[in-house]
Design an enzyme around this catalytic site. Structure first.
Site, PDB file in Angstrom:
ATOM      1  CG  ASP A   4      -4.119   4.112   1.826  1.00  0.00           C
ATOM      2  OD1 ASP A   4      -6.102   4.542   1.866  1.00  0.00           O
ATOM      3  OD2 ASP A   4      -3.973   4.333   2.865  1.00  0.00           O
TER       4      ASP A   4
ATOM      5  NE  ARG B 100       1.753   2.125  12.833  1.00  0.00           N
ATOM      6  CZ  ARG B 100       1.158   3.356  13.886  1.00  0.00           C
ATOM      7  NH1 ARG B 100       1.333   4.156  14.795  1.00  0.00           N
ATOM      8  NH2 ARG B 100      -0.484   3.199  13.233  1.00  0.00           N
TER       9      ARG B 100
ATOM     10  CE  LYS C  25      -2.792   1.744   3.172  1.00  0.00           C
ATOM     11  NZ  LYS C  25      -2.061   3.021   3.607  1.00  0.00           N
TER      12      LYS C  25
ATOM     13  CE  LYS D 266      -7.494   6.230   4.861  1.00  0.00           C
ATOM     14  NZ  LYS D 266      -5.995   6.219   4.489  1.00  0.00           N
TER      15      LYS D 266
ATOM     16  CB  THR E 224      -9.473   1.691  12.068  1.00  0.00           C
ATOM     17  OG1 THR E 224      -8.470   1.864  11.338  1.00  0.00           O
ATOM     18  CG2 THR E 224     -10.294   0.269  10.833  1.00  0.00           C
TER      19      THR E 224
END
Ligand code: C5P
Length: 233
Positions: free
Chosen positions: A60, A211, A33, A62, A119
């Site tokens: 990604d 991570r 990603k 967004k 999230t």
């Protein structure tokens, strides 16, 4: 049912860190990603370079803007060879429809998914900061329903919400789920987390792991542990 995938979040500041991290995976070419941090630092050239090295890419970014702007941006993005792109469902139905239509004109369109509720947000922030008074899972499902109505391929949500999304919108509606941590691992800024094994049990299609892999002493071992728990078991 979609093929389960582990997607590694390349959240690093520049090209040399990204290529150094990719080298840690040896002959493996994991699905990666590229998010805002790397894209805004290095631009589309690095995306093409990673693609040419044989990786599938979730870009990604967004997107969240008026319909015309998002549609135009996606026309450009569709020429980069990426596999998956996203926008914010909070941009509304018209914006999502314009985005899906724009990709429909592309010869090899990436799949398009919508971020539902980040999230990193919990029920309290939803109510007190965003002034959304509905329960969080209902909000995720509502945004996901709008995304499907607009013709999108799926959503980004927490693994915890994958069952409700699949039960209402079908098993083929893609659930891409960040917020994944190994048992006992640091949660950091995420709120709604599960382990890779729990994500599998909940029926998530693709997990996005940053991570826990990129900051591990041995990223390849951490990646293989994710594959073991999420894909192969
Ligand atoms: O390091 P960590 O595993 O928390 O990384 C999660 C990745 O998924 C980050 O790149 C983050 O931007 C992304 N993401 C997220 N929540 C969303 C959408 C994307 O954490 N709703």
């Amino acid at each position: 049912m979609t093929q389960r995938e582990v997607i590694i979040a390349l959240d690093v500041p520049d090209r040399s860190s990204a290529l150094a991290l990719l080298q840690r995976f040896g002959q493996e070419r994991p699905y990666v990603k590229v998010g805002m941090e790397l894209y805004y630092a290095q631009g589309p050239d690095l995306v093409r370079e990673i693609h040419d090295r044989g990786h599938r890419i979730f870009l990604d970014l967004k997107l969240h803007d008026i319909p015309n702007t998002v549609a135009s941006a996606l026309r450009g993005i569709s020429r980069l060879g990426v596999d998956l792109v996203n926008l914010h469902a909070a941009g509304g139905l018209a914006m999502m429809r314009a985005a899906a239509d724009a990709l429909g004109d592309s010869p090899r369109p990436p799949r398009l998914i919508a971020v539902t509720v980040l999230t990193s947000l919990g029920q309290d922030a939803l109510r007190d900061e965003l002034w959304i008074n509905q329960p969080l899972p209902d909000t995720v499902l509502h945004y996901a329903s709008l995304a499907r109505e607009a013709g999108l391929d799926g959503v980004v949500c927490s693994p915890q919400e994958a069952p409700v999304v699949h039960s209402h919108l079908g098993v083929d509606f893609l659930t891409v789920t960040p917020g994944v941590r190994f048992a006992g691992g640091a949660v950091g800024d995420q709120q709604r987390v599960t382990t890779p094994a729990q994500a599998r049990e909940l029926g998530a299609d693709h997990i996005v792991v940053g991570r826990p892999i990129t900051r591990a002493l041995d990223p390849l071992a951490a990646y293989r542990r994710c594959l073991d728990e999420f894909v192969r078991r």
